[in-house]
Design a protein around this motif. Structure first.
Motif, short mmCIF file in Angstrom:
data_model
loop_
_atom_site.label_atom_id
_atom_site.label_comp_id
_atom_site.label_asym_id
_atom_site.label_seq_id
_atom_site.Cartn_x
_atom_site.Cartn_y
_atom_site.Cartn_z
N ARG A 14 21.93 -1.70 -1.49
CA ARG A 14 22.74 -2.93 -1.43
C ARG A 14 23.82 -2.82 -0.36
O ARG A 14 24.07 -3.77 0.38
CB ARG A 14 23.35 -3.21 -2.80
CG ARG A 14 24.00 -4.58 -2.86
CD ARG A 14 24.53 -4.92 -4.22
NE ARG A 14 23.51 -4.79 -5.24
CZ ARG A 14 23.77 -4.69 -6.53
NH1 ARG A 14 25.01 -4.71 -6.96
NH2 ARG A 14 22.80 -4.57 -7.40
N TRP A 15 24.46 -1.64 -0.28
CA TRP A 15 25.49 -1.43 0.73
C TRP A 15 24.88 -1.52 2.13
O TRP A 15 25.45 -2.15 3.02
CB TRP A 15 26.16 -0.07 0.51
CG TRP A 15 27.24 0.22 1.51
CD1 TRP A 15 27.23 1.19 2.46
CD2 TRP A 15 28.47 -0.49 1.68
NE1 TRP A 15 28.38 1.13 3.20
CE2 TRP A 15 29.16 0.11 2.75
CE3 TRP A 15 29.06 -1.59 1.05
CZ2 TRP A 15 30.40 -0.33 3.19
CZ3 TRP A 15 30.30 -2.03 1.49
CH2 TRP A 15 30.95 -1.40 2.54
N ALA A 16 23.72 -0.91 2.33
CA ALA A 16 23.05 -0.96 3.64
C ALA A 16 22.70 -2.40 4.01
O ALA A 16 22.85 -2.81 5.17
CB ALA A 16 21.80 -0.08 3.62
N GLU A 17 22.25 -3.18 3.05
CA GLU A 17 21.93 -4.59 3.30
C GLU A 17 23.18 -5.37 3.69
O GLU A 17 23.14 -6.22 4.59
CB GLU A 17 21.29 -5.22 2.07
CG GLU A 17 19.89 -4.72 1.78
CD GLU A 17 19.37 -5.12 0.40
OE1 GLU A 17 20.11 -5.78 -0.36
OE2 GLU A 17 18.22 -4.75 0.08
N THR A 18 24.28 -5.07 3.05
CA THR A 18 25.55 -5.75 3.36
C THR A 18 26.00 -5.42 4.78
O THR A 18 26.35 -6.32 5.55
CB THR A 18 26.65 -5.33 2.36
OG1 THR A 18 26.22 -5.70 1.04
CG2 THR A 18 27.98 -5.98 2.67
N ILE A 19 25.98 -4.14 5.14
CA ILE A 19 26.37 -3.72 6.49
C ILE A 19 25.45 -4.37 7.53
O ILE A 19 25.90 -4.88 8.54
CB ILE A 19 26.31 -2.18 6.62
CG1 ILE A 19 27.30 -1.51 5.68
CG2 ILE A 19 26.55 -1.74 8.06
CD1 ILE A 19 28.74 -1.88 5.90
N ASN A 20 24.16 -4.36 7.27
CA ASN A 20 23.21 -4.98 8.18
C ASN A 20 23.51 -6.47 8.36
O ASN A 20 23.45 -7.00 9.47
CB ASN A 20 21.77 -4.76 7.67
CG ASN A 20 20.75 -5.20 8.69
OD1 ASN A 20 20.89 -4.90 9.87
ND2 ASN A 20 19.74 -5.90 8.24
N ALA A 21 23.85 -7.14 7.28
CA ALA A 21 24.18 -8.57 7.37
C ALA A 21 25.42 -8.79 8.23
O ALA A 21 25.47 -9.72 9.03
CB ALA A 21 24.38 -9.14 5.97
N TRP A 22 26.42 -7.93 8.09
CA TRP A 22 27.64 -8.06 8.91
C TRP A 22 27.33 -7.87 10.38
O TRP A 22 27.81 -8.62 11.23
CB TRP A 22 28.68 -7.03 8.50
CG TRP A 22 29.33 -7.24 7.18
CD1 TRP A 22 29.30 -8.36 6.40
CD2 TRP A 22 30.09 -6.28 6.45
NE1 TRP A 22 29.99 -8.16 5.25
CE2 TRP A 22 30.50 -6.89 5.25
CE3 TRP A 22 30.47 -4.97 6.70
CZ2 TRP A 22 31.27 -6.24 4.31
CZ3 TRP A 22 31.25 -4.33 5.76
CH2 TRP A 22 31.65 -4.95 4.58
N VAL A 23 26.53 -6.86 10.69
CA VAL A 23 26.27 -6.51 12.08
C VAL A 23 25.36 -7.53 12.75
O VAL A 23 25.50 -7.81 13.94
CB VAL A 23 25.65 -5.10 12.15
CG1 VAL A 23 25.19 -4.76 13.55
CG2 VAL A 23 26.66 -4.06 11.65
N THR A 24 24.44 -8.12 12.03
CA THR A 24 23.47 -9.03 12.64
C THR A 24 23.94 -10.48 12.70
O THR A 24 23.20 -11.33 13.20
CB THR A 24 22.12 -8.96 11.89
OG1 THR A 24 22.33 -9.31 10.53
CG2 THR A 24 21.52 -7.58 12.00
#
Length: 75
Positions: A14-24
Motif C-alpha cells: 500500500r505504501w509503495a502504491e501511494t509513493i508511486n501515485a505521488w511520483v506519477t
C-alpha cells in the motif's frame, strides 16, 4: 486473522502504491525524511529546502529560534 508477515507485506504494498501515485502525478514532490529533519546539523538546510519548494521566504528570526530550540535537550 492476518499474521504479522502478511500484515506488513500488505502495508508495504500500500505504501509503495501511494509513493508511486505521488511520483506519477507529474506534480512537484519534495520528500522529507524524519531523520534529516530532526538532525540538528542538517535541520536548517532541510527547512530551507522545504521553504524553497513551497516558495516561502526564510524568516531569519524563526531560524534563529529553531537553533536555540534544537540545542536544548528535549527542546
Amino acid at each position: 486473522a492476518l499474521d504479522w508477515a502478511a500484515f506488513t507485506l500488505t502495508l508495504a504494498k500500500r505504501w509503495a502504491e501511494t509513493i508511486n501515485a505521488w511520483v506519477t502525478t507529474g506534480r512537484p514532490v519534495h520528500v522529507v525524511h524524519y531523520e534529516v529533519l530532526t538532525d540538528p546539523i542538517k535541520q536548517e538546510e532541510e527547512l530551507r529546502k522545504i521553504l524553497a519548494f513551497l516558495k516561502q521566504p526564510v524568516d531569519k528570526q524563526r531560524m534563529e529560534c529553531l537553533k536555540v530550540r534544537v540545542s536544548v535537550p528535549g527542546g
